[in-house]
Design a protein around this motif. Sequence first.
Motif, mmCIF file in Angstrom:
data_model
loop_
_atom_site.group_PDB
_atom_site.id
_atom_site.type_symbol
_atom_site.label_atom_id
_atom_site.label_comp_id
_atom_site.label_asym_id
_atom_site.label_seq_id
_atom_site.Cartn_x
_atom_site.Cartn_y
_atom_site.Cartn_z
ATOM 1 N N GLU A 187 1.554 14.217 -8.743
ATOM 2 C CA GLU A 187 2.503 15.319 -8.898
ATOM 3 C C GLU A 187 2.837 15.551 -10.364
ATOM 4 O O GLU A 187 2.896 16.700 -10.826
ATOM 5 N N ASN A 188 3.022 14.461 -11.117
ATOM 6 C CA ASN A 188 3.282 14.584 -12.554
ATOM 7 C C ASN A 188 2.104 15.230 -13.264
ATOM 8 O O ASN A 188 2.288 16.099 -14.122
ATOM 9 N N SER A 215 3.310 5.677 -5.589
ATOM 10 C CA SER A 215 3.104 5.728 -7.033
ATOM 11 C C SER A 215 1.981 6.705 -7.376
ATOM 12 O O SER A 215 2.106 7.508 -8.314
ATOM 13 N N ILE A 216 0.907 6.652 -6.622
ATOM 14 C CA ILE A 216 -0.221 7.554 -6.863
ATOM 15 C C ILE A 216 0.188 9.003 -6.606
ATOM 16 O O ILE A 216 -0.161 9.900 -7.370
ATOM 17 N N TYR A 262 0.823 -1.204 0.000
ATOM 18 C CA TYR A 262 0.000 0.000 0.000
ATOM 19 C C TYR A 262 0.862 1.262 0.000
ATOM 20 O O TYR A 262 0.513 2.258 -0.632
ATOM 21 N N LYS A 263 1.993 1.226 0.717
ATOM 22 C CA LYS A 263 2.903 2.368 0.696
ATOM 23 C C LYS A 263 3.441 2.596 -0.706
ATOM 24 O O LYS A 263 3.528 3.739 -1.171
ATOM 25 N N ALA A 264 3.822 1.513 -1.378
ATOM 26 C CA ALA A 264 4.330 1.626 -2.754
ATOM 27 C C ALA A 264 3.241 2.158 -3.679
ATOM 28 O O ALA A 264 3.492 3.039 -4.514
#
Length: 156
Positions: A72-73, A66-67, A60-62
């Motif tokens: 941000e992108n 990623s989200i 979930y941290k990964a």
Amino acid sequence: MARAQMVQMEEDMQKMHERHVRLLQELDDNYRLIEEETQGQFSEFLDKWKKLAKDKINHYKAALSSIKQEKENMRREMQGTINELQEKNKRLIMDYEKLLEKYHSDTEAERRQSREKACLLYTSPSPRDLSTSRMPSSACKKKKKTKNKTKKNTSQ
């Protein structure tokens, strides 16, 4: 005989006592073994669930990371698009203002030219009759009024 019977009873009680002590010792040993085995199984169970929970947390941290990175992108991309659109909007407004100014100047120039042409057309004398002009009566009235105004202004 009573004494022998008492000694026999005492020996039997001693043996019973030793047997009870040994049985209690065996029960304690069995209880300790069962407790150690249960504790080991429980520890394995907890370790398994801890590992599973840590794996899920890391997953979930990964995913969250990623989200966040994707967000941000997207934010940067949208900000870039917004900046581009604002610049394009500024250019379009400037182009619009230039075109509007050109339109106004062109229409003003066309008005002046049409007035000059109209004036030339109606005020030129006829080649056949030099005493009359071809100016329509309304234009003549305006011309007379203008002449009268200029005479009044010059006389004052």
